[in-house]
Design a protein around this motif. Structure first.
Motif, PDB file in Angstrom:
ATOM      1  N   PRO A  49      32.771  41.862  34.265  1.00 49.77           N
ATOM      2  CA  PRO A  49      34.033  42.162  34.945  1.00 49.77           C
ATOM      3  C   PRO A  49      34.158  41.378  36.241  1.00 49.77           C
ATOM      4  O   PRO A  49      33.159  40.981  36.851  1.00 49.77           O
ATOM      5  N   HIS A  50      35.393  41.158  36.648  1.00 49.83           N
ATOM      6  CA  HIS A  50      35.704  40.475  37.904  1.00 49.83           C
ATOM      7  C   HIS A  50      36.785  41.306  38.587  1.00 49.83           C
ATOM      8  O   HIS A  50      37.877  41.487  38.045  1.00 49.83           O
ATOM      9  N   ALA A  51      36.491  41.859  39.768  1.00 43.37           N
ATOM     10  CA  ALA A  51      37.435  42.701  40.501  1.00 43.37           C
ATOM     11  C   ALA A  51      37.845  42.018  41.798  1.00 43.37           C
ATOM     12  O   ALA A  51      37.003  41.478  42.520  1.00 43.37           O
ATOM     13  N   MET A  52      39.147  42.043  42.064  1.00 43.17           N
ATOM     14  CA  MET A  52      39.687  41.464  43.295  1.00 43.17           C
ATOM     15  C   MET A  52      40.902  42.273  43.745  1.00 43.17           C
ATOM     16  O   MET A  52      41.681  42.728  42.913  1.00 43.17           O
ATOM     17  N   PRO A  53      41.101  42.412  45.068  1.00 44.93           N
ATOM     18  CA  PRO A  53      42.323  43.051  45.552  1.00 44.93           C
ATOM     19  C   PRO A  53      43.482  42.057  45.530  1.00 44.93           C
ATOM     20  O   PRO A  53      43.283  40.856  45.756  1.00 44.93           O
ATOM     21  N   VAL A  54      44.671  42.566  45.220  1.00 44.17           N
ATOM     22  CA  VAL A  54      45.882  41.743  45.234  1.00 44.17           C
ATOM     23  C   VAL A  54      47.027  42.563  45.809  1.00 44.17           C
ATOM     24  O   VAL A  54      47.009  43.787  45.774  1.00 44.17           O
ATOM     25  N   TRP A  55      48.028  41.863  46.332  1.00 44.61           N
ATOM     26  CA  TRP A  55      49.311  42.493  46.608  1.00 44.61           C
ATOM     27  C   TRP A  55      50.044  42.574  45.281  1.00 44.61           C
ATOM     28  O   TRP A  55      49.857  41.718  44.406  1.00 44.61           O
ATOM     29  N   GLY A  56      50.907  43.559  45.131  1.00 41.08           N
ATOM     30  CA  GLY A  56      51.674  43.654  43.909  1.00 41.08           C
ATOM     31  C   GLY A  56      52.946  44.450  44.089  1.00 41.08           C
ATOM     32  O   GLY A  56      53.097  45.195  45.052  1.00 41.08           O
ATOM     33  N   VAL A  57      53.850  44.265  43.140  1.00 44.01           N
ATOM     34  CA  VAL A  57      55.095  45.039  43.118  1.00 44.01           C
ATOM     35  C   VAL A  57      55.331  45.558  41.708  1.00 44.01           C
ATOM     36  O   VAL A  57      54.998  44.896  40.724  1.00 44.01           O
ATOM     37  N   TRP A  58      55.884  46.751  41.632  1.00 45.24           N
ATOM     38  CA  TRP A  58      56.332  47.319  40.366  1.00 45.24           C
ATOM     39  C   TRP A  58      57.761  46.846  40.179  1.00 45.24           C
ATOM     40  O   TRP A  58      58.635  47.119  41.005  1.00 45.24           O
ATOM     41  N   LEU A  59      58.015  46.089  39.124  1.00 42.90           N
ATOM     42  CA  LEU A  59      59.320  45.482  38.913  1.00 42.90           C
ATOM     43  C   LEU A  59      59.621  45.458  37.425  1.00 42.90           C
ATOM     44  O   LEU A  59      58.773  45.001  36.639  1.00 42.90           O
ATOM     45  N   ASP A  60      60.769  45.947  37.029  1.00 43.71           N
ATOM     46  CA  ASP A  60      61.199  45.907  35.631  1.00 43.71           C
ATOM     47  C   ASP A  60      60.144  46.461  34.679  1.00 43.71           C
ATOM     48  O   ASP A  60      59.844  45.859  33.641  1.00 43.71           O
ATOM     49  N   GLY A  61      59.551  47.591  35.036  1.00 42.50           N
ATOM     50  CA  GLY A  61      58.621  48.278  34.145  1.00 42.50           C
ATOM     51  C   GLY A  61      57.253  47.655  34.020  1.00 42.50           C
ATOM     52  O   GLY A  61      56.552  47.888  33.036  1.00 42.50           O
ATOM     53  N   ALA A  62      56.840  46.861  35.018  1.00 42.83           N
ATOM     54  CA  ALA A  62      55.518  46.228  34.966  1.00 42.83           C
ATOM     55  C   ALA A  62      55.029  45.966  36.389  1.00 42.83           C
ATOM     56  O   ALA A  62      55.811  45.959  37.340  1.00 42.83           O
ATOM     57  N   MET A  63      53.724  45.724  36.511  1.00 42.56           N
ATOM     58  CA  MET A  63      53.143  45.286  37.779  1.00 42.56           C
ATOM     59  C   MET A  63      53.196  43.767  37.829  1.00 42.56           C
ATOM     60  O   MET A  63      52.880  43.098  36.841  1.00 42.56           O
TER      61      MET A  63
END
Length: 173
Positions: A49-63
């Protein structure tokens, strides 16, 4: 069909049966929208596994999120689009399992950019998301798990999406 809500399989944890205490879809969507950071987990070519923090937005039913096309996470997703994203709050987590898609449609990228600038007050311009430099990624959810630590045995809830779902609607919708 849409979004189905129920209990996750958690043997040995004493989780309540039935529907009493299940979390509401609107609350879970609120957590997905409001989290500042998200943990993204992808799979390396060797299976680790590879884990990283990201910024994100919930838009149109998806991340949605973005990253350099040369980053480990993008290279992982090009080989295997399966991934997991979680909100940053371990006491009230939302965990989304899905498949990542790299988006190249200009209108979709602009919508993501606008949502990102609004959420993070980022001031990014469209050049930042030039597809040859930075990938714009959409993760459509297949399953979403959420709980509240304070109501650990009552609250664990699993939302299953059937692929035709509009995950902005309530379960069963």
């Amino acid at each position: 069909m849409g979004v189905q809500r129920g209990r996750p399989l958690m043997p040995g944890y004493g989780i309540d049966e039935g529907e009493d205490g299940l979390l509401e879809w609107d609350m879970v969507l609120g957590r997905l929208r409001d989290s500042h950071n998200y943990w993204l987990v992808t799979v390396r070519p060797d299976g680790r596994p590879h884990a990283m923090p990201v910024w994100g937005v919930w838009l149109d039913g998806a991340m949605w999120w973005s990253s350099s096309v040369r980053s480990r996470k993008i290279r992982n997703l090009r080989a295997n689009p399966a991934c997991t994203m979680t909100t940053e709050d371990g006491r009230s987590p939302v965990i989304l399992d899905g498949a990542a898609e790299i988006v190249t449609d200009g209108a979709a990228i602009r919508a993501f950019l606008e949502a990102t600038n609004l959420k993070y007050d980022a001031g990014l311009d469209i050049g930042f998301l030039e597809p040859s430099v930075n990938a714009t990624v959409r993760v459509a959810p297949r399953e979403i798990f959420a709980l509240e630590e304070a109501r650990f045995v009552q609250s664990p809830t699993k939302f299953t999406l059937d692929g035709r779902a509009n995950p902005t609607t309530k379960p069963g919708g």
